[in-house]
Enzyme design. Structure first.
Site, PDB file in Angstrom:
ATOM      1  N   ASP A   1      46.559  16.979 -14.199  1.00 44.05           N
ATOM      2  CA  ASP A   1      46.990  16.459 -15.664  1.00 44.05           C
ATOM      3  C   ASP A   1      48.510  16.532 -15.664  1.00 44.05           C
ATOM      4  O   ASP A   1      49.184  17.398 -15.061  1.00 44.05           O
ATOM      5  CB  ASP A   1      46.057  16.757 -16.443  1.00 44.05           C
ATOM      6  CG  ASP A   1      45.870  18.230 -16.491  1.00 44.05           C
ATOM      7  OD1 ASP A   1      46.565  19.221 -15.964  1.00 44.05           O
ATOM      8  OD2 ASP A   1      44.760  18.459 -17.240  1.00 44.05           O
TER       9      ASP A   1
ATOM     10  N   GLU B   1      37.661  16.108 -22.040  1.00 39.00           N
ATOM     11  CA  GLU B   1      37.037  16.713 -23.220  1.00 39.00           C
ATOM     12  C   GLU B   1      35.596  16.185 -23.581  1.00 39.00           C
ATOM     13  O   GLU B   1      35.144  15.491 -22.775  1.00 39.00           O
ATOM     14  CB  GLU B   1      37.878  16.293 -24.338  1.00 39.00           C
ATOM     15  CG  GLU B   1      39.460  16.540 -24.174  1.00 39.00           C
ATOM     16  CD  GLU B   1      39.862  17.947 -24.454  1.00 39.00           C
ATOM     17  OE1 GLU B   1      39.151  18.736 -24.375  1.00 39.00           O
ATOM     18  OE2 GLU B   1      40.995  18.109 -24.773  1.00 39.00           O
TER      19      GLU B   1
END
Ligand code: PGA
Length: 251
Positions: A67, A143
């Site tokens: 990321d 998430e």
């Protein structure tokens, strides 16, 4: 899932580095998936030490990071580009054009996500993906609630993740609100996964991963569907796991 128990952070880092070095020795053109954060720093330090002492070569390796923050210049001290350069890349013989991170400054972020996913595919796919885990069970920046079918995409970071990462910034309002992350499906396509877990603050996350059913409210639980996951965790991280359970997972 196979569990390797480590005494402490140093021991976990030592074992993790040995695992990665073995991968590179057995396949010199390995494609490595890399992670950032506090957990993996000790592992990178040991890879650098090993490179200096034993000359393990990365000249044919390709790397893809999980990321990168959106709207943060590469040169920013908190970008993951900077982190990777400081912790690993500048110290080993990995050619610059063989390491990849998502470009969070791209004009067209959607196009960047597709490009990154394509690059991973065109490399032949990730042989070994290194992962940390968030206190909320996230992997990469996937998430709670993230789809298990997701590929590389833009995410809004949760308050808990921004709080956890605020330690690197002047204040929490300086922590970016978005990132580009490999998706869960991207991560799950890796041939092998190495998950590192250290410290009491991760005890609940690893306990939930091991004991709770697979559900996208706990993204890390998806790893139970992967055929080749190794977890290296230290004693503090394993403090909520029963002894018998640790023994079974360590077999
Ligand atoms: P940490 O982050 O290693 O800094 O705890 C891991 C993660 O959030 O995935």
């Amino acid at each position: 899932m196979k569990l390797i128990q480590a005494k402490n952070y140093e021991d976990m880092s030592e074992k993790a580095a040995a695992y990665i070095i073995k991968q590179v020795h057995s396949k010199s053109n390995s494609v490595l998936g890399l992670a950032t954060g506090g957990t993996v720093i000790g592992t990178y330090n040991r890879l650098v030490e090993d490179y200096k002492q034993s000359n393990t070569s990365y000249s044919n390796v390709h790397t893809f990071n999980l990321d990168e923050y959106v709207a943060m210049p590469r040169s920013d001290q908190n970008s993951y580009h900077t982190y990777m350069d400081k912790q690993l890349f500048r110290h080993i013989n990995l050619p610059e054009d063989q390491s990849f991170l998502p470009d969070g400054m791209a004009n067209d972020l959607q196009e960047e996500c597709q490009r990154y996913e394509r690059l991973i595919k065109d490399s032949g796919g990730i042989d070994l993906q290194l992962l940390g885990i968030g206190q909320n069970g996230h992997i990469g920046f996937n998430e709670p609630g993230a789809s298990f079918d997701s590929v590389t995409h833009i995410v809004n970071l949760t308050e808990s993740t921004r709080k956890a990462n605020a330690r690197y910034f002047e204040s929490i309002d300086k922590v970016p609100t978005q990132a580009i992350t490999m998706g869960i499906a991207t991560i799950m396509k890796s041939k092998k996964i190495l998950l590192l877990v250290s410290g009491e603050s991760k005890a609940e996350a690893i306990s939930r991963l091991i004991n709770e059913p697979i559900h996208n409210n706990n993204p890390s639980s998806v790893l139970k569907n992967h055929p080749d996951v190794t977890i290296i965790a230290d004693e503090d991280a394993l403090s909520l796991i029963k002894r018998e359970q640790k023994e079974v997972l360590s077999l």
